[in-house]
Design an enzyme around this catalytic site. Structure first.
Site, mmCIF file in Angstrom:
data_model
loop_
_atom_site.group_PDB
_atom_site.id
_atom_site.type_symbol
_atom_site.label_atom_id
_atom_site.label_comp_id
_atom_site.label_asym_id
_atom_site.label_seq_id
_atom_site.Cartn_x
_atom_site.Cartn_y
_atom_site.Cartn_z
ATOM 1 N NE ARG A 163 -4.170 -1.999 0.240
ATOM 2 C CZ ARG A 163 -4.133 -3.089 -0.221
ATOM 3 N NH1 ARG A 163 -3.087 -3.632 -0.883
ATOM 4 N NH2 ARG A 163 -5.260 -3.880 0.001
ATOM 5 C CB SER A 236 -8.717 -1.770 4.119
ATOM 6 O OG SER A 236 -8.883 -2.958 3.505
ATOM 7 C CD GLU A 332 -5.402 1.298 2.277
ATOM 8 O OE1 GLU A 332 -4.833 1.928 1.328
ATOM 9 O OE2 GLU A 332 -6.385 0.831 2.211
HETATM 10 N N1 EPU Z 1 -10.444 -10.624 10.109
HETATM 11 C C1 EPU Z 1 -11.246 -10.719 11.254
HETATM 12 N N2 EPU Z 1 -12.237 -9.669 11.459
HETATM 13 C C2 EPU Z 1 -12.577 -8.990 10.521
HETATM 14 C C3 EPU Z 1 -11.936 -8.881 9.377
HETATM 15 C C4 EPU Z 1 -10.965 -9.833 9.057
HETATM 16 O O1 EPU Z 1 -11.039 -11.532 12.217
HETATM 17 O O2 EPU Z 1 -13.428 -8.107 10.837
HETATM 18 C C5 EPU Z 1 -9.545 -11.673 9.719
HETATM 19 C C6 EPU Z 1 -10.159 -12.646 8.741
HETATM 20 O O3 EPU Z 1 -10.607 -13.794 9.489
HETATM 21 C C7 EPU Z 1 -8.754 -13.239 8.305
HETATM 22 C C8 EPU Z 1 -8.063 -12.070 8.402
HETATM 23 O O4 EPU Z 1 -8.264 -11.200 9.284
HETATM 24 O O5 EPU Z 1 -8.349 -14.341 8.966
HETATM 25 C C9 EPU Z 1 -7.611 -11.269 7.188
HETATM 26 O O6 EPU Z 1 -9.156 -10.870 6.460
HETATM 27 P P1 EPU Z 1 -9.324 -10.491 4.679
HETATM 28 O O7 EPU Z 1 -8.761 -11.987 4.135
HETATM 29 O O8 EPU Z 1 -10.521 -10.189 4.815
HETATM 30 O O9 EPU Z 1 -8.225 -9.642 4.534
HETATM 31 P P2 EPU Z 1 -7.945 -8.298 5.045
HETATM 32 O O10 EPU Z 1 -6.704 -8.336 6.016
HETATM 33 O O11 EPU Z 1 -8.894 -7.852 6.008
HETATM 34 C C10 EPU Z 1 -6.742 -7.152 3.078
HETATM 35 C C11 EPU Z 1 -6.817 -5.786 2.250
HETATM 36 C C12 EPU Z 1 -8.104 -5.824 1.432
HETATM 37 C C13 EPU Z 1 -8.096 -6.969 0.563
HETATM 38 C C14 EPU Z 1 -8.257 -8.180 1.139
HETATM 39 C C15 EPU Z 1 -7.965 -9.484 0.250
HETATM 40 C C16 EPU Z 1 -5.502 -4.303 3.294
HETATM 41 C C17 EPU Z 1 -5.592 -3.135 4.275
HETATM 42 N N3 EPU Z 1 -6.776 -4.803 3.125
HETATM 43 O O12 EPU Z 1 -7.736 -7.341 4.104
HETATM 44 O O13 EPU Z 1 -8.113 -4.730 0.715
HETATM 45 O O14 EPU Z 1 -9.316 -6.981 -0.234
HETATM 46 O O15 EPU Z 1 -6.980 -8.220 1.977
HETATM 47 O O16 EPU Z 1 -6.629 -9.543 -0.243
HETATM 48 O O17 EPU Z 1 -4.563 -5.099 3.351
HETATM 49 C C18 EPU Z 1 -8.578 -2.434 0.630
HETATM 50 O O18 EPU Z 1 -7.160 -2.151 0.667
HETATM 51 O O19 EPU Z 1 -9.388 -1.562 0.730
HETATM 52 C C19 EPU Z 1 -9.127 -3.572 0.655
HETATM 53 C C20 EPU Z 1 -10.307 -4.100 0.711
#
Ligand code: EPU
Length: 336
Positions: A163, A236, A332
């Site tokens: 990012r 995010s 972010e």
């Molecule tokens: N999780 C929780 N609670 C929540 C959300 C997530 O426990 O409310 C846990 C999930 O269970 C999982 C882990 O956190 O084990 C990761 O969650 P997820 O796969 O949904 O991905 P993320 O880390 O929440 C990142 C990116 C997203 C992208 C997804 C998929 C960042 C800041 N965000 O989210 O990007 O779509 O991975 O690759 O890196 C964005 O930047 O706007 C965005 C949506």
């Protein structure tokens, strides 16, 4: 180019925050961009360039010339081993991804349904489901606002990181005009991400195409992430924090189910969504500012939240997560 005064930016930021721009214009081409720079200088106001406004939190009226990039055009500029596709900065991202898939080009499918524009994508090296812009980037053309000259950026010039990019590091210096992506004609899919594989398996798809992957990702995103057209948000709101192995181990000692990804450099990336949920904020709402019920990383505007209210909520979450886990969450989107 028409320059309007006192324009509401509600339709131009995906949070749907109601603020006004002192001046507003839309650039269809490079000449408009140069004209806007000139007008901003003459009127002695800063120039604020926006794409889809989907990575932006506006906390007050904008005393600037807001220039929305509206340049359009997609063309193949090289068709050999790789296919290099060039798109103008104002092209909306997801339709561009779909256009490349319809041409049988592989590479952008994991980045399906990300809001925003082509020109904004390199700013924060957008990424999802195991692929970032840097993995499919060829080059871009930007205008140096200091010298007024055009400059070509190769992959190495962009200093892409999680990012992050040189464009984010040098705010206000580079104005991205068009971006080129190196795509493939053969299937070279990225299926590392568990939920994507699982979704394809559920559908009985054994040998997925890029279009299958795109569809699976659209379905996953639609389930977890709010559609900005329905519920204001900027994706995010926090980055997943990189912490030392010691800190990660300390948190894990108390929370065995911590979601953590060890990095090559010894640091550990933590799932901010997990930290925020565990701190009790998921689904929280105060007035019209809230934390999405299905994804704790996403702040939402239920209607009339101000940017200041959303930022206030973000700061409370940051303080609480730090107090509980000793982890700093970095915001972010650009906060203005
Ligand atoms: N999780 C929780 N609670 C929540 C959300 C997530 O426990 O409310 C846990 C999930 O269970 C999982 C882990 O956190 O084990 C990761 O969650 P997820 O796969 O949904 O991905 P993320 O880390 O929440 C990142 C990116 C997203 C992208 C997804 C998929 C960042 C800041 N965000 O989210 O990007 O779509 O991975 O690759 O890196 C964005 O930047 O706007 C965005 C949506």
């Amino acid at each position: 180019m028409k320059v309007l005064e006192q324009v509401s930016l509600k339709a131009f930021n995906s949070f749907g925050v109601e603020v006004k721009a002192a001046l507003f214009a839309e650039a269809q081409n490079d000449a408009d961009v140069r004209e806007a720079l000139q007008i901003a200088q003459e009127r002695d106001v800063p120039l604020l360039v926006i794409g889809g406004g989907s990575n932006l939190l506006l906390t007050g009226d904008v005393q600037a010339l807001v220039l929305r990039m509206a340049s359009r055009g997609i063309r193949i500029v090289e068709d050999c081993v790789q296919v290099v596709v060039e798109a103008e900065a104002g092209e909306p991202w997801h339709p561009f991804v779909q256009h490349t898939l319809a041409q049988g080009l592989v590479g952008l499918e994991n980045l399906s349904l990300i809001p925003g524009t082509v020109g904004a994508a390199p700013m924060q090296n957008i990424g999802a489901y195991g692929v970032e812009i840097k993995d499919v980037f060829h080059s871009l053309t930007a205008l140096d606002r200091q010298s007024g000259e055009l400059r070509e950026f190769t992959l190495a010039d962009c200093h892409f990181a999680y990012r992050d990019s040189v464009f984010k590091q040098q705010p206000g210096r580079w104005l991205i005009l068009r971006v080129r992506f190196a795509l493939q004609r053969e299937q070279a899919l990225h299926l590392e991400y568990g939920p994507v594989r699982q979704r394809l398996a559920e559908q009985g798809i054994e040998a997925p195409t890029a279009t299958d992957v795109s569809r699976a990702i659209c379905a996953i995103r639609s389930e977890k992430l709010p559609d900005p057209a329905v519920l204001g948000n900027a994706g995010s709101f926090f980055k997943n924090p990189l912490v030392s192995a010691q800190l990660a181990a300390r948190v894990r000692a108390e929370h065995a189910d911590l979601v953590a990804y060890p990095q090559a450099d010894g640091q550990v990336k933590l799932a901010a969504g997990w930290l925020i949920e565990r701190a009790g904020w998921k689904g929280f709402r105060e007035g019209d500012a809230g934390v999405h019920t299905l994804q704790a990383l996403v702040l939402v505007n239920y209607g009339a939240a101000t940017g200041a209210q959303l930022l206030g909520l973000a700061k409370r979450i940051q303080a609480d997560v730090f107090a509980r886990f000793g982890v700093n969450l970095e915001i972010e989107p650009n906060v203005l």
